[in-house]
Design a protein around this motif. Sequence first.
Motif, PDB file in Angstrom:
ATOM      1  N   SER A  98       0.827  -1.195   0.000  1.00 60.51           N
ATOM      2  CA  SER A  98       0.000   0.000   0.000  1.00 60.51           C
ATOM      3  C   SER A  98       0.868   1.254   0.000  1.00 60.51           C
ATOM      4  CB  SER A  98      -0.909  -0.008   1.233  1.00 60.51           C
ATOM      5  OG  SER A  98      -1.567   1.219   1.387  1.00 60.51           O
ATOM      6  N   GLU A  99       0.377   2.305  -0.665  1.00 60.96           N
ATOM      7  CA  GLU A  99       1.058   3.601  -0.658  1.00 60.96           C
ATOM      8  C   GLU A  99       0.247   4.648   0.095  1.00 60.96           C
ATOM      9  OE1 GLU A  99       1.904   4.680  -4.674  1.00 60.96           O
ATOM     10  OE2 GLU A  99       3.355   3.057  -4.990  1.00 60.96           O
ATOM     11  N   ALA A 100      -0.851   4.233   0.732  1.00 59.60           N
ATOM     12  CA  ALA A 100      -1.697   5.180   1.458  1.00 59.60           C
ATOM     13  C   ALA A 100      -0.976   5.716   2.693  1.00 59.60           C
ATOM     14  CB  ALA A 100      -3.002   4.503   1.881  1.00 59.60           C
ATOM     15  N   TRP A 101      -1.189   6.974   2.991  1.00 62.48           N
ATOM     16  CA  TRP A 101      -0.559   7.590   4.147  1.00 62.48           C
ATOM     17  C   TRP A 101      -1.207   7.082   5.429  1.00 62.48           C
ATOM     18  CZ3 TRP A 101       2.336  12.681   4.168  1.00 62.48           C
ATOM     19  CH2 TRP A 101       2.970  12.884   2.948  1.00 62.48           C
ATOM     20  N   LEU A 102      -0.417   7.085   6.505  1.00 61.58           N
ATOM     21  CA  LEU A 102      -0.882   6.664   7.822  1.00 61.58           C
ATOM     22  C   LEU A 102      -0.989   7.875   8.747  1.00 61.58           C
ATOM     23  CD1 LEU A 102       1.474   3.568   8.152  1.00 61.58           C
ATOM     24  CD2 LEU A 102      -0.974   3.497   7.659  1.00 61.58           C
ATOM     25  N   ARG A 103      -1.782   7.736   9.792  1.00 59.76           N
ATOM     26  CA  ARG A 103      -1.931   8.809  10.778  1.00 59.76           C
ATOM     27  C   ARG A 103      -1.610   8.250  12.156  1.00 59.76           C
ATOM     28  NH1 ARG A 103      -6.914  11.044  13.343  1.00 59.76           N
ATOM     29  NH2 ARG A 103      -6.411  13.127  14.101  1.00 59.76           N
ATOM     30  N   LEU A 104      -0.527   8.767  12.739  1.00 55.96           N
ATOM     31  CA  LEU A 104      -0.064   8.341  14.058  1.00 55.96           C
ATOM     32  C   LEU A 104      -0.389   9.417  15.079  1.00 55.96           C
ATOM     33  CD1 LEU A 104       1.653   6.176  15.634  1.00 55.96           C
ATOM     34  CD2 LEU A 104       3.599   7.700  15.234  1.00 55.96           C
ATOM     35  N   ALA A 105      -0.916   9.018  16.220  1.00 55.77           N
ATOM     36  CA  ALA A 105      -1.295   9.978  17.258  1.00 55.77           C
ATOM     37  C   ALA A 105      -0.727   9.553  18.602  1.00 55.77           C
ATOM     38  CB  ALA A 105      -2.816  10.096  17.350  1.00 55.77           C
ATOM     39  N   ASP A 106      -0.309  10.548  19.395  1.00 57.12           N
ATOM     40  CA  ASP A 106       0.032  10.314  20.793  1.00 57.12           C
ATOM     41  C   ASP A 106      -0.765  11.298  21.640  1.00 57.12           C
ATOM     42  OD1 ASP A 106       1.327  12.767  20.622  1.00 57.12           O
ATOM     43  OD2 ASP A 106       3.350  11.923  20.670  1.00 57.12           O
ATOM     44  N   ALA A 107      -0.419  11.431  22.905  1.00 56.39           N
ATOM     45  CA  ALA A 107      -1.199  12.273  23.805  1.00 56.39           C
ATOM     46  C   ALA A 107      -1.087  13.756  23.474  1.00 56.39           C
ATOM     47  CB  ALA A 107      -0.759  12.025  25.251  1.00 56.39           C
TER      48      ALA A 107
END
Length: 296
Positions: A98-107
């Motif tokens: 996959s080439e779709a972007w990811l979304r990473l979240a922290d506090a």
Amino acid sequence: MQELAFGLAFSVGACAGGAWWCLRRLAEARHLLDTPTSKIRSAAQGYVEFYGVLEPVPETLIYGPLTGKPCLWWRFRIEEYSSNGKGRSWRPVESGSSEAWLRLADATGDCLINPQGAQVRPATREVWKGNLRHPRGLAQGGIRGWLSSGKDYRYTEERLHVGESLYAIGDFRTSGGGRQGLDLSAAQSSVIRQWKGDFAGLLQRFDNDRDGQLDEREWNRVRLAAQLEAEDRHRQVSVQPAQNHLAQPRESQPFILSSYGEDDMARQFRWQAAAGAVLCLLGALGTAWLLEGTVL
């Protein structure tokens, strides 16, 4: 003599390749262990390390290409069972990721990740067999999928899902929010290059005497207008909300996205470095043995 040359080439190649692999993996493990973990909101621009949770990217629906299961990222491989006079093996016939972007979240915030060029190590990995080049429906799980006889194809699909923990290390940049500095000279040059792409339009705007070329005075007007345009573009970007991005570093630093933590990844790299060292040693011993045989 030809067999000796082939043997020497193979043993020297194994020695050099093993040494390169060992040093590369040790350097990657050192990068992981030496880079401190940052919070997204307060992270410095440049090479950083994050721990967070994967969240969905709005208006993006992704499904595994072989199983049809919803996910955020996938990688697949299809292998065909083949046999010849020398033996039997699984031969890769198709693969992709996959080439779709990811979304990473922290506090503290979130960050968009471009996975191109990354070493991705997902926790979810499904392997099964079938008779079709492209499977239909979901994978057959459990022991039944492995014990079924007469299967011509083997499928592997790896995925990242919403809510999974993710370790990420790569090049971090923030745009907007007033955090992006202005290199006026570079920005001005970028605007001029863009305008030169439509030279007829450039002449129409700045060729006052209509002689089909720009003299020194007209070029000075171009440079001044480009400077004002660059400053205006920077102001527009600065007032936009800050947007964080993680991508592949420009230098030879590792870019890793993993469901496993830093220590697990460093341990894997060290084991791979040890395998490279063993290969290097075997190649060196083989080279020495072959050269000794030629002398005798």
